[in-house]
Write an enzyme that holds these catalytic residues in place. Structure first.
Site, PDB file in Angstrom:
ATOM      1  N   GLU A   1       6.604  92.686  16.039  1.00 29.14           N
ATOM      2  CA  GLU A   1       7.380  92.603  14.892  1.00 29.14           C
ATOM      3  C   GLU A   1       6.602  91.815  13.961  1.00 29.14           C
ATOM      4  OE1 GLU A   1      10.324  93.563  13.196  1.00 29.14           O
ATOM      5  OE2 GLU A   1      10.322  94.868  14.964  1.00 29.14           O
TER       6      GLU A   1
ATOM      7  N   HIS B   1       3.335  92.399  13.215  1.00 32.71           N
ATOM      8  CA  HIS B   1       2.457  93.374  12.797  1.00 32.71           C
ATOM      9  C   HIS B   1       3.132  94.272  11.780  1.00 32.71           C
ATOM     10  CE1 HIS B   1       0.251  92.101  16.507  1.00 32.71           C
ATOM     11  NE2 HIS B   1      -0.686  92.239  15.458  1.00 32.71           N
TER      12      HIS B   1
ATOM     13  N   MET C   1       5.489  84.888  16.618  1.00 32.23           N
ATOM     14  CA  MET C   1       4.932  85.864  17.435  1.00 32.23           C
ATOM     15  C   MET C   1       3.473  86.052  17.445  1.00 32.23           C
ATOM     16  SD  MET C   1       7.719  88.833  16.688  1.00 32.23           S
ATOM     17  CE  MET C   1       9.360  88.607  17.004  1.00 32.23           C
TER      18      MET C   1
HETATM   19  P1  AMP Z   1      -3.943  90.320  15.201  1.00 37.85           P
HETATM   20  O1  AMP Z   1      -3.216  91.666  15.608  1.00 37.85           O
HETATM   21  O2  AMP Z   1      -3.437  89.096  16.025  1.00 37.85           O
HETATM   22  O3  AMP Z   1      -5.286  90.270  14.741  1.00 37.85           O
HETATM   23  O4  AMP Z   1      -3.291  90.206  13.811  1.00 37.85           O
HETATM   24  C1  AMP Z   1      -2.968  91.161  12.606  1.00 37.85           C
HETATM   25  C2  AMP Z   1      -2.334  90.741  11.604  1.00 37.85           C
HETATM   26  O5  AMP Z   1      -1.011  90.461  11.715  1.00 37.85           O
HETATM   27  C3  AMP Z   1      -3.054  89.497  11.046  1.00 37.85           C
HETATM   28  O6  AMP Z   1      -2.929  89.476   9.418  1.00 37.85           O
HETATM   29  C4  AMP Z   1      -1.971  88.184  11.438  1.00 37.85           C
HETATM   30  O7  AMP Z   1      -1.962  87.369  10.623  1.00 37.85           O
HETATM   31  C5  AMP Z   1      -0.870  89.166  11.333  1.00 37.85           C
HETATM   32  N1  AMP Z   1       0.414  88.783  12.207  1.00 37.85           N
HETATM   33  C6  AMP Z   1       0.335  88.601  13.555  1.00 37.85           C
HETATM   34  N2  AMP Z   1       1.378  87.562  14.165  1.00 37.85           N
HETATM   35  C7  AMP Z   1       2.142  87.534  13.155  1.00 37.85           C
HETATM   36  C8  AMP Z   1       3.527  86.982  12.978  1.00 37.85           C
HETATM   37  N3  AMP Z   1       4.130  86.268  13.855  1.00 37.85           N
HETATM   38  N4  AMP Z   1       3.921  86.891  11.612  1.00 37.85           N
HETATM   39  C9  AMP Z   1       3.297  87.622  10.585  1.00 37.85           C
HETATM   40  N5  AMP Z   1       1.979  88.183  10.653  1.00 37.85           N
HETATM   41  C10 AMP Z   1       1.731  88.110  11.772  1.00 37.85           C
END
Ligand code: AMP
Length: 281
Positions: free
Chosen positions: A32, A34, A181
């Protein structure tokens, strides 16, 4: 929904489109958090591109690159449902072909915290993010406040390197009990999953103390340390209270908006979380 696997295919697609493009960079295994970024982009742009790339250069040698969770089929179905126009999904040897040698090296913003515990992490992040910006030709890019230091490193890079893109920050999406998350939450066994709630709890307690007038940086950090320290399954890596923009660590009294952030391990799973103090929610 188009699936594009090389920078030239990605660029050709972008050149054939009219209107604004929003980019949501991810490492896949979507949740959620993402999807909240995707929804923000879909609402604000004519077209949304999501990227899925598990970037080896941002993982340390003893980190979880090999075992990082992946589920392409499910990710693609979720992105299609959410209204994404194209997915950029390059392979590692497309992003880093033989002979590759050029990197973006961030400065002070990338030191300490994640940069201290994960040497070279933000060099990998900044490099791949700039490559994603260049390949997609996006007008806006959406990042989560969950990765608070990453967001600031990228804003700094965009300013310093005159990158023509608007960086949009989105709120942290949490589980019902407060745990932020993360794709890595899947690693947690049930005991660690329950215990992990101390992270958001400690931050919330410090935020409540701040709201009640507490301004001592050491006191606010100590509130988080004490809550996380009360959980034997948690191994705290750092607690930081830093200037909201520059991330310079704050000593003494807090007089400007600040970022309170932490990292902790539960077994071999490393989690991060943060709250902003002195800014509207
Ligand atoms: P990642 O796949 O972990 O590299 O995350 C991709 C993007 O999703 C990054 O900009 C993260 O900051 C964002 N993201 C990951 N988890 C969350 C979350 N719980 N709430 C908001 N954005 C998130």
């Amino acid at each position: 929904m188009e699936i594009l696997s090389t920078p030239s295919l990605m660029r050709d697609w972008r050149k054939a489109q009219r209107g604004t493009v929003g980019l949501v960079p991810t490492m896949g295994y979507l949740h959620e958090g993402h999807l909240s970024l995707v929804r923000a982009s879909v609402a604000e742009n004519d077209l949304t591109v999501a990227s899925i790339f598990v970037n080896p250069t941002q993982f340390g040698p003893n980190e979880d690159f090999e075992r990082y969770p992946r589920n392409e089929e499910r990710d693609l179905a979720m992105l299609k449902d959410a209204g994404v126009a194209a997915v950029y999904m390059p392979g590692v040897d497309v992003i880093y072909p033989g002979g590759y040698e050029t990197y973006v090296v961030p400065g002070a913003t990338a030191e300490l915290r994640e940069g201290g515990s994960r040497p070279g992490h933000f060099r990998g992040v900044a490099t791949v993010v700039l490559k994603l910006f260049n390949a997609t030709g996006a007008d806006r890019a959406y990042f989560g406040r969950k990765d608070a230091q990453q967001l600031r490193v990228i804003r700094r890079m965009v300013t310093d390197l005159d990158v023509d893109i608007e960086v949009v920050a989105c709120p942290i999406v949490r589980e019902e009990d407060g745990l932020a998350m993360s794709s890595r939450n899947v690693y947690l066994g049930s005991e660690d999953r329950k215990a992990a709630v101390v992270l958001s709890r400690g931050l919330a307690e410090a935020k409540a103390a701040y709201a009640a007038g507490e301004r001592g940086a050491d006191v606010l950090r100590a509130i988080v340390r004490s809550r996380v320290g009360s959980e034997p399954r948690a191994a705290l890596d750092y607690v930081s209270l830093a200037d909201e923009v520059t991330l310079a660590e704050i000593e003494g009294r807090l007089e400007r908006p600040a970022l309170l952030s932490l990292a902790a391990k539960f077994g071999s799973t490393r989690l991060i979380d943060n709250v902003e103090l002195g800014l509207p929610d």
